[in-house]
Design a protein around this motif. Sequence first.
Motif, PDB file in Angstrom:
ATOM      1  N   THR A  29       0.834  -1.212   0.000  1.00 45.66           N
ATOM      2  CA  THR A  29       0.000   0.000   0.000  1.00 45.66           C
ATOM      3  C   THR A  29       0.863   1.253   0.000  1.00 45.66           C
ATOM      4  N   LEU A  30       1.923   1.269   0.811  1.00 42.24           N
ATOM      5  CA  LEU A  30       2.843   2.413   0.797  1.00 42.24           C
ATOM      6  C   LEU A  30       3.473   2.583  -0.581  1.00 42.24           C
ATOM      7  N   SER A  31       3.821   1.461  -1.218  1.00 41.14           N
ATOM      8  CA  SER A  31       4.398   1.529  -2.556  1.00 41.14           C
ATOM      9  C   SER A  31       3.406   2.139  -3.541  1.00 41.14           C
ATOM     10  N   ARG A  32       2.138   1.746  -3.473  1.00 37.70           N
ATOM     11  CA  ARG A  32       1.125   2.305  -4.376  1.00 37.70           C
ATOM     12  C   ARG A  32       0.943   3.805  -4.145  1.00 37.70           C
ATOM     13  N   ILE A  33       0.893   4.203  -2.890  1.00 35.47           N
ATOM     14  CA  ILE A  33       0.666   5.621  -2.576  1.00 35.47           C
ATOM     15  C   ILE A  33       1.785   6.486  -3.128  1.00 35.47           C
ATOM     16  N   PHE A  34       3.031   6.104  -2.877  1.00 38.23           N
ATOM     17  CA  PHE A  34       4.139   6.969  -3.278  1.00 38.23           C
ATOM     18  C   PHE A  34       4.454   6.862  -4.767  1.00 38.23           C
ATOM     19  N   ASN A  35       4.147   5.723  -5.388  1.00 36.18           N
ATOM     20  CA  ASN A  35       4.288   5.663  -6.840  1.00 36.18           C
ATOM     21  C   ASN A  35       3.201   6.477  -7.535  1.00 36.18           C
ATOM     22  N   GLU A  36       2.034   6.534  -6.940  1.00 33.13           N
ATOM     23  CA  GLU A  36       0.990   7.425  -7.482  1.00 33.13           C
ATOM     24  C   GLU A  36       1.441   8.875  -7.407  1.00 33.13           C
ATOM     25  N   MET A  37       2.108   9.241  -6.313  1.00 32.25           N
ATOM     26  CA  MET A  37       2.607  10.608  -6.169  1.00 32.25           C
ATOM     27  C   MET A  37       3.662  10.938  -7.219  1.00 32.25           C
ATOM     28  N   ILE A  38       4.502   9.958  -7.543  1.00 35.86           N
ATOM     29  CA  ILE A  38       5.584  10.208  -8.499  1.00 35.86           C
ATOM     30  C   ILE A  38       5.087  10.160  -9.934  1.00 35.86           C
ATOM     31  N   GLY A  52       1.667   9.825 -11.030  1.00 41.43           N
ATOM     32  CA  GLY A  52       0.320  10.311 -11.329  1.00 41.43           C
ATOM     33  C   GLY A  52       0.344  11.689 -11.980  1.00 41.43           C
ATOM     34  N   SER A  53      -0.542  11.903 -12.943  1.00 44.75           N
ATOM     35  CA  SER A  53      -0.619  13.192 -13.633  1.00 44.75           C
ATOM     36  C   SER A  53      -1.095  14.281 -12.669  1.00 44.75           C
ATOM     37  N   ASN A  54      -0.276  15.333 -12.515  1.00 40.55           N
ATOM     38  CA  ASN A  54      -0.567  16.454 -11.602  1.00 40.55           C
ATOM     39  C   ASN A  54      -0.686  16.016 -10.144  1.00 40.55           C
ATOM     40  N   ALA A  55      -0.029  14.906  -9.802  1.00 40.76           N
ATOM     41  CA  ALA A  55      -0.085  14.410  -8.421  1.00 40.76           C
ATOM     42  C   ALA A  55       0.879  15.194  -7.537  1.00 40.76           C
ATOM     43  N   PRO A  56       0.502  15.451  -6.287  1.00 44.11           N
ATOM     44  CA  PRO A  56       1.419  16.111  -5.346  1.00 44.11           C
ATOM     45  C   PRO A  56       2.393  15.100  -4.760  1.00 44.11           C
ATOM     46  N   LEU A  57       3.675  15.417  -4.753  1.00 44.86           N
ATOM     47  CA  LEU A  57       4.707  14.519  -4.232  1.00 44.86           C
ATOM     48  C   LEU A  57       5.124  14.954  -2.827  1.00 44.86           C
ATOM     49  N   HIS A  58       4.859  14.099  -1.845  1.00 43.10           N
ATOM     50  CA  HIS A  58       5.301  14.325  -0.464  1.00 43.10           C
ATOM     51  C   HIS A  58       6.792  14.018  -0.408  1.00 43.10           C
ATOM     52  N   CYS A  59       7.604  15.015  -0.050  1.00 47.27           N
ATOM     53  CA  CYS A  59       9.062  14.868  -0.141  1.00 47.27           C
ATOM     54  C   CYS A  59       9.744  14.551   1.182  1.00 47.27           C
ATOM     55  N   ASP A  60       8.976  14.186   2.205  1.00 45.83           N
ATOM     56  CA  ASP A  60       9.595  13.867   3.497  1.00 45.83           C
ATOM     57  C   ASP A  60       8.871  12.694   4.170  1.00 45.83           C
ATOM     58  N   PRO A  61       8.778  11.542   3.482  1.00 41.92           N
ATOM     59  CA  PRO A  61       7.989  10.434   4.020  1.00 41.92           C
ATOM     60  C   PRO A  61       8.763   9.508   4.959  1.00 41.92           C
ATOM     61  N   HIS A  62       9.372  10.063   6.023  1.00 38.27           N
ATOM     62  CA  HIS A  62      10.060   9.184   6.973  1.00 38.27           C
ATOM     63  C   HIS A  62       9.063   8.596   7.968  1.00 38.27           C
ATOM     64  N   GLY A  63       9.545   7.689   8.802  1.00 34.53           N
ATOM     65  CA  GLY A  63       8.667   6.949   9.699  1.00 34.53           C
ATOM     66  C   GLY A  63       7.860   7.808  10.648  1.00 34.53           C
ATOM     67  N   GLY A  64       8.372   8.987  11.010  1.00 35.90           N
ATOM     68  CA  GLY A  64       7.637   9.864  11.921  1.00 35.90           C
ATOM     69  C   GLY A  64       6.471  10.579  11.266  1.00 35.90           C
ATOM     70  N   ASN A  65       6.419  10.589   9.940  1.00 35.96           N
ATOM     71  CA  ASN A  65       5.341  11.281   9.215  1.00 35.96           C
ATOM     72  C   ASN A  65       4.284  10.329   8.674  1.00 35.96           C
ATOM     73  N   ILE A  66       4.390   9.059   9.025  1.00 34.42           N
ATOM     74  CA  ILE A  66       3.436   8.047   8.565  1.00 34.42           C
ATOM     75  C   ILE A  66       2.988   7.234   9.771  1.00 34.42           C
ATOM     76  N   ALA A  67       1.707   6.905   9.806  1.00 30.78           N
ATOM     77  CA  ALA A  67       1.188   6.040  10.872  1.00 30.78           C
ATOM     78  C   ALA A  67       0.274   4.988  10.259  1.00 30.78           C
ATOM     79  N   ILE A  68       0.214   3.829  10.912  1.00 30.22           N
ATOM     80  CA  ILE A  68      -0.677   2.743  10.512  1.00 30.22           C
ATOM     81  C   ILE A  68      -1.727   2.580  11.609  1.00 30.22           C
ATOM     82  N   ARG A  69      -2.992   2.548  11.195  1.00 31.33           N
ATOM     83  CA  ARG A  69      -4.081   2.421  12.170  1.00 31.33           C
ATOM     84  C   ARG A  69      -4.922   1.188  11.839  1.00 31.33           C
TER      85      ARG A  69
END
Length: 559
Positions: free
Chosen positions: A322-331, A333-350
Amino acid sequence: MPWLCLRCVPKFSPSQGRSLSELPRLRYARNAKKPRRRVLLTASATGAVGASVLLFGDHLRHGYSATERSSRVVSTLVVCINDYRSSLKQAAKDPDQSDSILKACHKRCAERTLKTLEKNGSIFIKLGQHLSSMGYLLPLEWTTTFIPLQDKCPVSSYESIEEMFFRDTGHRIDDDFDDFSKEPIGAASLAQVHTAFLKNTGQKVAVKVQHPALEEWVPLDLALTRFTFSTLKSWFPDYDLEWLSREMEFSLPQELDFALEGKNAVHAQEYFRSNTAYPLIIPDVISAHPRILVMDFVTGSRPDNLAYLDQHSISRDEVSATLSRIFNEMIFGSNAPLHCDPHGGNIAIRHNSSRRYPYNFDVILYDHGLYREIPSKLRRDYAKMWLAVLDADEARMRKYAYEVAGITDEQFPLFASAITGRDYRVLTNAEVASSARDEKEKEAINDAFGEGLLQQLVQLLGKVPRIILLILKTNDLTRSLDEGLQTRQGPMRTFLILGRYASRTVWEEQVELVKQRGSLLWPGNMIRLVEAWFGFMRVEARLWAYERFLSAKRHLGFQ
């Protein structure tokens, strides 16, 4: 003899009928005023000093602290430069021990630098966090030493937050919130987060507040960072890291603008809601000011908290995919916003009990301060380069590496290793998707840096476009996230997912070109379209088959 004041002294003389014996009395009259003058002068001086402290005390304190901060940086820089010069000379005299000599020097200098970064705080923590993720550039001794900075962040006092809140909004905290937590639930290099309840609705929110001290120190700290890398370049011209300070000066003002972060979060939220069905949660923005951001309170656990994942029966493999799909969509995807700081502190799993295993989780994405959109041509060339990597087609790899970043044939092996995080021999042997990066391979890459590749890589990264540096950073961080999950499936699935998005990008480009060139029935257009479609379906079919295989293993109890 009458009392004589000082104004009478010039008129007095023996010729006026007064005896010389009376002169001592005149001297006494003059000297009697001196103690009073001293008292007045002392009182005046004391008053002036006191007034200066009151009026200029903040400036004096700032000047002292600025000198202290600057001296830490300069002294550490001088000692490290001298250490490297001595170690390089020693290594030249003893080639057999050169690797161990340089590694020891790397470690000593990294530890000195760590202490300075921790003491100065402010953006130096941010710099250290960035350096700790640059495994594609820095020796392991540096990146591993800086890892503690990911969790060592300053905490601003509640009183300073309260004062800043009033200055920025014109309201007191109690005017807008109930039960505002005096202690933050989390702190980062630039900000900290408090919980509260909205006064009017009772909704629980996360209040992200910038560290008030940043306003005072950011200009100086940026200047010190620029000075440091400039000085390093003057002593070691082959190791030009000035692009790092330039990137900080460009990106930091954006990260410090929480109003912009609020807009980025809304844009990303709208994009993923409209274009995907991923279990991605971006908390709603309630209000945004330049230094204060209020968002819906949504919490989970870090993706590397394997105990939490196992406790809630969350599939590590599915989180990785799922993380791979999200960040590949960002890279891609047409006109997709790219989050440039996706380290472990900026992501949570619920954990999400409303969905069945293995999809029983949500991914929460925080910190939307640093975003980019990749230009269309670059995105398409980058997709073609990755498809060439997956096919182990070296000629196409070189072609599109040049299109993406102006990489020459001589620079290509180094660039390919940096962009993939793999040994170049793995790429050319078509093993990038079928074999995991182990400690032996990491050590081989680190040893190669000691043999002179680091110098070449530093020079190379100083020339590539800024957006490529951010993509490199995002790639390396997501690769670290994936390795931290310790998945059972290896890298094949994540590379097939990447290939799916890259081939989709090429397919979309061909559809657009056909529309521009006229009828679909023209032979040339039909051939291009069919080729792109088959390329897309080839990767899609491989991914589908591999995921069905994993599903069958899961149902048969082999996982």
